[in-house]
Motif scaffolding. Structure first.
Motif, PDB file in Angstrom:
ATOM      1  N   LYS A 114      39.968  47.129  36.166  1.00 11.43           N
ATOM      2  CA  LYS A 114      39.043  46.059  37.322  1.00 11.43           C
ATOM      3  C   LYS A 114      38.154  47.598  37.660  1.00 11.43           C
ATOM      4  O   LYS A 114      38.167  48.549  38.196  1.00 11.43           O
ATOM      5  CB  LYS A 114      39.957  46.202  38.338  1.00 11.43           C
ATOM      6  CG  LYS A 114      40.912  47.400  38.940  1.00 11.43           C
ATOM      7  CD  LYS A 114      42.046  46.624  40.018  1.00 11.43           C
ATOM      8  CE  LYS A 114      42.867  48.431  40.008  1.00 11.43           C
ATOM      9  NZ  LYS A 114      43.205  47.929  41.283  1.00 11.43           N
ATOM     10  N   THR A 167      36.555  47.229  41.491  1.00 11.06           N
ATOM     11  CA  THR A 167      36.398  46.862  42.736  1.00 11.06           C
ATOM     12  C   THR A 167      35.353  47.165  43.759  1.00 11.06           C
ATOM     13  O   THR A 167      35.400  48.481  43.952  1.00 11.06           O
ATOM     14  CB  THR A 167      37.082  46.342  43.575  1.00 11.06           C
ATOM     15  OG1 THR A 167      38.319  47.340  43.460  1.00 11.06           O
ATOM     16  CG2 THR A 167      38.309  45.431  42.179  1.00 11.06           C
ATOM     17  N   TYR A 219      37.487  41.575  36.660  1.00 13.30           N
ATOM     18  CA  TYR A 219      38.846  42.265  36.151  1.00 13.30           C
ATOM     19  C   TYR A 219      38.417  41.810  34.587  1.00 13.30           C
ATOM     20  O   TYR A 219      38.574  41.001  34.432  1.00 13.30           O
ATOM     21  CB  TYR A 219      40.410  41.837  36.872  1.00 13.30           C
ATOM     22  CG  TYR A 219      40.719  42.139  37.931  1.00 13.30           C
ATOM     23  CD1 TYR A 219      41.632  42.725  38.886  1.00 13.30           C
ATOM     24  CD2 TYR A 219      39.754  41.521  39.094  1.00 13.30           C
ATOM     25  CE1 TYR A 219      41.962  42.894  39.592  1.00 13.30           C
ATOM     26  CE2 TYR A 219      40.001  41.595  40.857  1.00 13.30           C
ATOM     27  CZ  TYR A 219      41.031  43.088  40.428  1.00 13.30           C
ATOM     28  OH  TYR A 219      40.993  43.137  42.241  1.00 13.30           O
ATOM     29  N   THR A 279      47.026  40.864  44.774  1.00 14.70           N
ATOM     30  CA  THR A 279      45.258  40.043  44.280  1.00 14.70           C
ATOM     31  C   THR A 279      45.918  39.163  43.995  1.00 14.70           C
ATOM     32  O   THR A 279      46.703  38.712  43.216  1.00 14.70           O
ATOM     33  CB  THR A 279      45.287  41.616  42.884  1.00 14.70           C
ATOM     34  OG1 THR A 279      45.511  42.918  43.717  1.00 14.70           O
ATOM     35  CG2 THR A 279      43.942  40.958  42.265  1.00 14.70           C
TER      36      THR A 279
END
Length: 218
Positions: free
Chosen positions: A101, A103, A126, A181
């Protein structure tokens, strides 16, 4: 969702590049548990995977004592659920779920003391790599059901988070947090020639309990 994630990551990198004096860099470890969401009767990620672990590289930049931005590059591994994937009488099966991932995250702190509870949310991309490798006991016969596939997909997702920021000795910070998540529905792919359905559970939502340590960037 992917466009929003790309924009959020671009904005974070731009801000960080102009804020080197207030930038903190660190890393962390996570305990990750698959979730079926709030629909307990639905066949989901929790049915096919077991609790795993993750590692991450993180940045943190304080806009002011009550607001911060951050980024995370992380990797997670979750093993198969042995009950769901029990094929001991038919052959040997190897299953695993891997997630990478990238982010961006914003946090709001409830005070500016040495111990600061906070709420935040992370948005990002992701990369999911799910593998199934089944070796049938009946190789070479009409009952041979051996199959091997790897699903590689890229999805946008987000995760609300609650945690505590600790101001350690000097210019060091630590966080302890829990995040849920959400990776929206992943469409199943069916390959009739191989009789294989990829991602029949539809989602890869998960809980993560994380501990992270930060040092000021020099």
């Amino acid at each position: 969702m992917k466009r929003i994630s790309f924009f959020a990551l671009f904005l974070l990198i731009t801000i960080a590049s102009h804020s080197q004096n207030g930038l903190f860099i660190g890393g962390g470890l996570s305990l990750i548990s698959p979730s079926n969401g709030f629909d307990k009767d639905h066949f989901g990620f929790n049915d096919v995977a077991n609790t795993g672990g993750g590692i991450s590289i993180n940045t943190l930049w304080f806009f002011n004592p009550l607001l911060s931005l951050g980024s995370e590059l992380g990797y997670a591994y979750l093993p198969k659920d042995k009950d769901t994937w029990n094929q001991s009488r038919r052959g040997n099966i190897k299953v695993n779920y891997k997630m990478t991932k990238l982010t961006a995250q914003g946090n709001f702190y409830f005070n500016d003391e040495k111990i600061r509870p906070y709420m935040g949310v992370a948005f990002g991309l992701y990369y999911l790599r799910n593998t199934v490798d089944f070796d049938s006991n009946y190789t070479g016969s009409i009952n041979d059901a051996s199959v091997s596939y790897t699903s590689n997909t890229l999805h946008a997702g987000f995760g609300p988070e609650a945690g505590i920021l600790f101001n350690l000795i000097g210019e060091q910070f630590a966080t302890l947090s829990i995040r849920y998540t959400i990776i929206p529905n992943i469409e199943a792919e069916y390959f009739p020639e191989d009789d294989v359905t990829i991602n029949p559970h539809g989602q890869q939502n998960h809980w993560s309990l994380s501990a992270k340590l930060y040092f000021r960037a020099r």
